[in-house]
Design an enzyme around this catalytic site. Structure first.
Site, PDB file in Angstrom:
ATOM      1  N   ASP A 125       0.834  -1.039  -0.086  1.00  0.00           N
ATOM      2  CA  ASP A 125      -0.188  -0.084   0.102  1.00  0.00           C
ATOM      3  C   ASP A 125       0.764   1.354   0.000  1.00  0.00           C
ATOM      4  O   ASP A 125       0.570   2.452  -0.187  1.00  0.00           O
ATOM      5  CB  ASP A 125      -0.895   0.053   1.205  1.00  0.00           C
ATOM      6  CG  ASP A 125      -0.289  -0.269   2.610  1.00  0.00           C
ATOM      7  OD1 ASP A 125       0.934  -0.291   2.571  1.00  0.00           O
ATOM      8  OD2 ASP A 125      -0.969  -0.118   3.391  1.00  0.00           O
ATOM      9  N   TYR A 151      12.377   2.593  -0.890  1.00  0.00           N
ATOM     10  CA  TYR A 151      11.679   1.474  -0.858  1.00  0.00           C
ATOM     11  C   TYR A 151      10.353   1.579  -1.734  1.00  0.00           C
ATOM     12  O   TYR A 151      10.102   0.711  -2.319  1.00  0.00           O
ATOM     13  CB  TYR A 151      11.480   1.013   0.574  1.00  0.00           C
ATOM     14  CG  TYR A 151      10.330  -0.394   0.601  1.00  0.00           C
ATOM     15  CD1 TYR A 151      10.673  -1.558   0.023  1.00  0.00           C
ATOM     16  CD2 TYR A 151       9.161   0.049   1.133  1.00  0.00           C
ATOM     17  CE1 TYR A 151       9.554  -2.540   0.102  1.00  0.00           C
ATOM     18  CE2 TYR A 151       8.309  -1.186   1.250  1.00  0.00           C
ATOM     19  CZ  TYR A 151       8.382  -2.206   0.610  1.00  0.00           C
ATOM     20  OH  TYR A 151       7.424  -3.314   0.522  1.00  0.00           O
TER      21      TYR A 151
HETATM   22  P1  NAD Z   1      11.409 -10.052   3.597  1.00  0.00           P
HETATM   23  O1  NAD Z   1      12.393  -9.169   3.643  1.00  0.00           O
HETATM   24  O2  NAD Z   1      11.004 -10.833   5.003  1.00  0.00           O
HETATM   25  O3  NAD Z   1      11.731 -11.259   2.740  1.00  0.00           O
HETATM   26  C1  NAD Z   1      12.357 -10.897   1.447  1.00  0.00           C
HETATM   27  C2  NAD Z   1      12.778 -12.194   0.946  1.00  0.00           C
HETATM   28  O4  NAD Z   1      13.307 -12.037  -0.512  1.00  0.00           O
HETATM   29  C3  NAD Z   1      13.991 -12.934   1.521  1.00  0.00           C
HETATM   30  O5  NAD Z   1      13.851 -14.249   1.814  1.00  0.00           O
HETATM   31  C4  NAD Z   1      15.261 -12.493   0.627  1.00  0.00           C
HETATM   32  O6  NAD Z   1      16.345 -13.629   0.834  1.00  0.00           O
HETATM   33  C5  NAD Z   1      14.479 -12.790  -0.606  1.00  0.00           C
HETATM   34  N1  NAD Z   1      15.174 -11.741  -1.746  1.00  0.00           N
HETATM   35  C6  NAD Z   1      15.623 -10.696  -1.549  1.00  0.00           C
HETATM   36  N2  NAD Z   1      16.673 -10.282  -2.676  1.00  0.00           N
HETATM   37  C7  NAD Z   1      16.499 -11.285  -3.550  1.00  0.00           C
HETATM   38  C8  NAD Z   1      16.856 -11.573  -4.857  1.00  0.00           C
HETATM   39  N3  NAD Z   1      17.540 -10.716  -5.456  1.00  0.00           N
HETATM   40  N4  NAD Z   1      16.695 -12.894  -5.436  1.00  0.00           N
HETATM   41  C9  NAD Z   1      15.917 -13.713  -4.645  1.00  0.00           C
HETATM   42  N5  NAD Z   1      15.216 -13.713  -3.490  1.00  0.00           N
HETATM   43  C10 NAD Z   1      15.681 -12.421  -2.899  1.00  0.00           C
HETATM   44  O7  NAD Z   1      10.086  -9.368   2.986  1.00  0.00           O
HETATM   45  P2  NAD Z   1       8.473  -9.644   3.368  1.00  0.00           P
HETATM   46  O8  NAD Z   1       8.272  -8.614   4.479  1.00  0.00           O
HETATM   47  O9  NAD Z   1       8.417 -11.023   3.327  1.00  0.00           O
HETATM   48  O10 NAD Z   1       7.914  -9.055   2.191  1.00  0.00           O
HETATM   49  C11 NAD Z   1       7.767  -9.718   1.132  1.00  0.00           C
HETATM   50  C12 NAD Z   1       6.920  -9.026  -0.060  1.00  0.00           C
HETATM   51  O11 NAD Z   1       5.865  -8.509   0.298  1.00  0.00           O
HETATM   52  C13 NAD Z   1       7.873  -7.958  -0.722  1.00  0.00           C
HETATM   53  O12 NAD Z   1       7.485  -7.855  -1.946  1.00  0.00           O
HETATM   54  C14 NAD Z   1       7.074  -6.864   0.077  1.00  0.00           C
HETATM   55  O13 NAD Z   1       7.510  -5.637  -0.563  1.00  0.00           O
HETATM   56  C15 NAD Z   1       5.711  -7.190   0.053  1.00  0.00           C
HETATM   57  N6  NAD Z   1       4.871  -6.638   1.131  1.00  0.00           N
HETATM   58  C16 NAD Z   1       5.362  -6.527   2.448  1.00  0.00           C
HETATM   59  C17 NAD Z   1       4.317  -5.986   3.516  1.00  0.00           C
HETATM   60  C18 NAD Z   1       5.073  -6.178   5.024  1.00  0.00           C
HETATM   61  O14 NAD Z   1       4.384  -5.595   5.845  1.00  0.00           O
HETATM   62  N7  NAD Z   1       6.125  -6.904   5.085  1.00  0.00           N
HETATM   63  C19 NAD Z   1       3.145  -5.495   3.175  1.00  0.00           C
HETATM   64  C20 NAD Z   1       2.996  -5.399   2.018  1.00  0.00           C
HETATM   65  C21 NAD Z   1       3.931  -5.902   0.696  1.00  0.00           C
HETATM   66  O1  TDX Z   2      11.780   0.735  15.732  1.00  0.00           O
HETATM   67  C1  TDX Z   2      10.801   1.133  15.306  1.00  0.00           C
HETATM   68  N1  TDX Z   2      10.069   2.058  15.694  1.00  0.00           N
HETATM   69  C2  TDX Z   2       8.988   2.757  15.168  1.00  0.00           C
HETATM   70  O2  TDX Z   2       8.273   3.585  15.743  1.00  0.00           O
HETATM   71  C3  TDX Z   2      10.540   0.654  13.808  1.00  0.00           C
HETATM   72  C4  TDX Z   2      11.516  -0.403  13.335  1.00  0.00           C
HETATM   73  C5  TDX Z   2       9.264   1.192  13.264  1.00  0.00           C
HETATM   74  N2  TDX Z   2       8.756   2.249  13.730  1.00  0.00           N
HETATM   75  C6  TDX Z   2       7.597   2.667  13.029  1.00  0.00           C
HETATM   76  C7  TDX Z   2       7.745   3.029  11.754  1.00  0.00           C
HETATM   77  C8  TDX Z   2       6.256   2.835  11.115  1.00  0.00           C
HETATM   78  O3  TDX Z   2       5.411   3.940  11.139  1.00  0.00           O
HETATM   79  O4  TDX Z   2       6.474   1.671  12.983  1.00  0.00           O
HETATM   80  C9  TDX Z   2       5.614   1.574  11.858  1.00  0.00           C
HETATM   81  C10 TDX Z   2       6.006   0.118  11.313  1.00  0.00           C
HETATM   82  O5  TDX Z   2       7.306   0.199  10.661  1.00  0.00           O
HETATM   83  P1  TDX Z   2       8.086  -0.979   9.935  1.00  0.00           P
HETATM   84  O6  TDX Z   2       7.748  -2.278  10.656  1.00  0.00           O
HETATM   85  O7  TDX Z   2       9.257  -0.488   9.254  1.00  0.00           O
HETATM   86  O8  TDX Z   2       7.048  -1.009   8.581  1.00  0.00           O
HETATM   87  P2  TDX Z   2       6.571   0.124   7.483  1.00  0.00           P
HETATM   88  O9  TDX Z   2       7.740   1.196   7.125  1.00  0.00           O
HETATM   89  O10 TDX Z   2       5.212   0.360   7.983  1.00  0.00           O
HETATM   90  O11 TDX Z   2       6.466  -1.020   6.244  1.00  0.00           O
HETATM   91  C11 TDX Z   2       5.927  -2.186   6.300  1.00  0.00           C
HETATM   92  O12 TDX Z   2       4.727  -2.378   5.660  1.00  0.00           O
HETATM   93  C12 TDX Z   2       4.551  -1.956   4.243  1.00  0.00           C
HETATM   94  C13 TDX Z   2       6.887  -3.037   5.621  1.00  0.00           C
HETATM   95  O13 TDX Z   2       8.407  -3.180   5.995  1.00  0.00           O
HETATM   96  C14 TDX Z   2       7.031  -3.190   4.169  1.00  0.00           C
HETATM   97  O14 TDX Z   2       7.618  -4.093   3.558  1.00  0.00           O
HETATM   98  C15 TDX Z   2       5.463  -2.977   3.636  1.00  0.00           C
HETATM   99  O15 TDX Z   2       5.541  -2.756   2.205  1.00  0.00           O
END
Ligand code: NAD
Ligand code: TDX
Length: 335
Positions: A125, A151
């Site tokens: 999002d 990012y």
């Molecule tokens: P993460 O960082 O936990 O995992 C990323 C994975 O991708 C890892 O296993 C890493 O080894 C692999 N990777 C990185 N670079 C690579 C490459 N060049 N080739 C092959 N593998 C590679 O990420 P996540 O939080 O699980 O997010 C996964 C997906 O979901 C991402 O596309 C992210 O943008 C999306 N997303 C995440 C969130 C969130 O809240 N974390 C929310 C919405 C969308």
């Molecule tokens: O130590 C912290 N203290 C704090 O206040 C950290 C690590 C984060 N924060 C705040 C920043 C954000 O407002 O908390 C909120 C969440 O932070 P993150 O976990 O870093 O997430 P965010 O930046 O919102 O992004 C996440 O959601 C969308 C994922 O990391 C992304 O991969 C995804 O696309």
């Protein structure tokens, strides 16, 4: 559509591994090929317990066109999770974000184009920028792109490539943009696991800025079921927003963690704000619910948070070795 042999990129990361477990548990007959570079965020342990006949693990890079050429012809679909995923890292060093998120998505799209492979792109999002705290609006599929960080702009770039490869070349794509995930196996650099593991280590949790920033939390299992729904029932060329009406500000989330872990409400430190910090995210998932019939199951945040805290308490071996380096990096940034 038939999806009996799928490639899952980034399947050793947080959301990708939860998706692979979900598919193996809920979709008998589906074979998963995980393609993962095992960066600092990837961990093969995340796939422990999956029967050999259901999964093949390939250690490799999505930017490696020759490797993709060996894998993609045999697959019905590519489900693309692999990314550099942490905003704070992208601010410190954007280069790997452009390489993996933009160049990597391009290489996968080229392979999908060559072989006519179904392609589902996992996005965020954050591509829509942020909303004001007092704005009643939520993001929809029609919201204009307005990303703030290296990012989110790299993810927005990848989304636009996916759309163009559909319109120009007819690659059979769908895109999902999901809100903030929480649950087991999330890297401890992220907000919720960082604070839980801080408390477990006797370190005071760290809150950025004024703590009023709002994130729209969804349990990672609900993200998995939504992705499967879109992969199998989504209309080609379409984008679907995934969210579970979980808006909460960071201070409230931190206080909920402190309370559950036996701490006082003020047992934390205020730290330097993130540059360009998005104020509020909020998802309207009406299209996905109305058109494809998906519904979130984990709508009780308190229960999900209890389970998540328990998972980190029970799995210290999984995160302990990364903790000092993560905290040293944050300390150097004043966070
Ligand atoms: P993460 O960082 O936990 O995992 C990323 C994975 O991708 C890892 O296993 C890493 O080894 C692999 N990777 C990185 N670079 C690579 C490459 N060049 N080739 C092959 N593998 C590679 O990420 P996540 O939080 O699980 O997010 C996964 C997906 O979901 C991402 O596309 C992210 O943008 C999306 N997303 C995440 C969130 C969130 O809240 N974390 C929310 C919405 C969308
Ligand atoms: O130590 C912290 N203290 C704090 O206040 C950290 C690590 C984060 N924060 C705040 C920043 C954000 O407002 O908390 C909120 C969440 O932070 P993150 O976990 O870093 O997430 P965010 O930046 O919102 O992004 C996440 O959601 C969308 C994922 O990391 C992304 O991969 C995804 O696309």
């Amino acid at each position: 559509m038939a999806c009996s042999n799928i490639i899952v990129t980034g399947g050793a990361g947080f959301i990708g591994s939860n998706f692979v477990h979900w598919v193996v548990d809920n979709q008998p007959g589906v074979h998963v090929t995980v393609l993962d570079a095992l960066t600092y965020a990837g961990n093969k342990e995340n796939l422990a317990g999956i029967p050999e006949e259901r999964m093949t693990f390939v250690h490799g890079d999505i930017c490696d066109a020759a490797l993709l050429e060996g894998l993609v012809p045999d697959a019905d679909a590519i489900v693309h999770f692999a990314a550099e995923s942490h905003n704070d890292n992208s601010i410190a060093d954007p280069a790997p974000f452009i390489r993996t998120n933009v160049e990597g998505t391009f290489q996968l799209l080229e392979a999908a184009r060559k072989h006519g492979t179904r392609f589902h792109h996992i996005s965020t999002d954050e591509v829509y920028g942020d909303l004001a705290l007092d704005d009643p609006a939520r993001f929809t599929e029609e919201t204009p792109y307005h990303p703030s960080s290296p990012y989110s702009s790299s993810k927005a770039s990848s989304d636009l490539l996916v759309r163009a490869w559909h319109r120009t070349y007819g690659v059979p794509i769908t895109i999902s943009n999901c809100s903030n995930n929480y649950g087991p196996r999330q890297h401890i650099e992220k907000f919720i696991p960082r604070q839980i593991t801080n408390i477990l280590c006797g370190i005071r949790p760290k809150l950025y800025g004024d703590g009023q920033n709002v994130r729209d939390w969804i349990h990672t299992e609900d993200h998995s079921s939504a992705v499967w729904t879109i992969l199998t029932k989504g209309q080609l060329g379409e984008t679907y927003l995934i969210g579970a009406d979980g808006e909460r500000n960071n201070l409230d989330v931190l206080r909920a963690i402190l309370e559950r872990m036996g701490k006082e409400p003020d047992d934390f430190d205020w730290v330097r704000d993130r540059p360009g910090h998005d104020r509020r995210y909020a998802i309207d998932s009406a299209k996905l619910q109305r058109e494809l019939g998906w519904r979130p199951q984990h709508t009780d945040f308190s229960l999900g948070l209890d389970d998540t805290i328990r998972w980190y308490a029970d799995n210290e071996d999984w995160w302990r070795s990364a903790k000092d380096a993560v905290e040293a990096k944050y300390a150097a940034q004043g966070q």
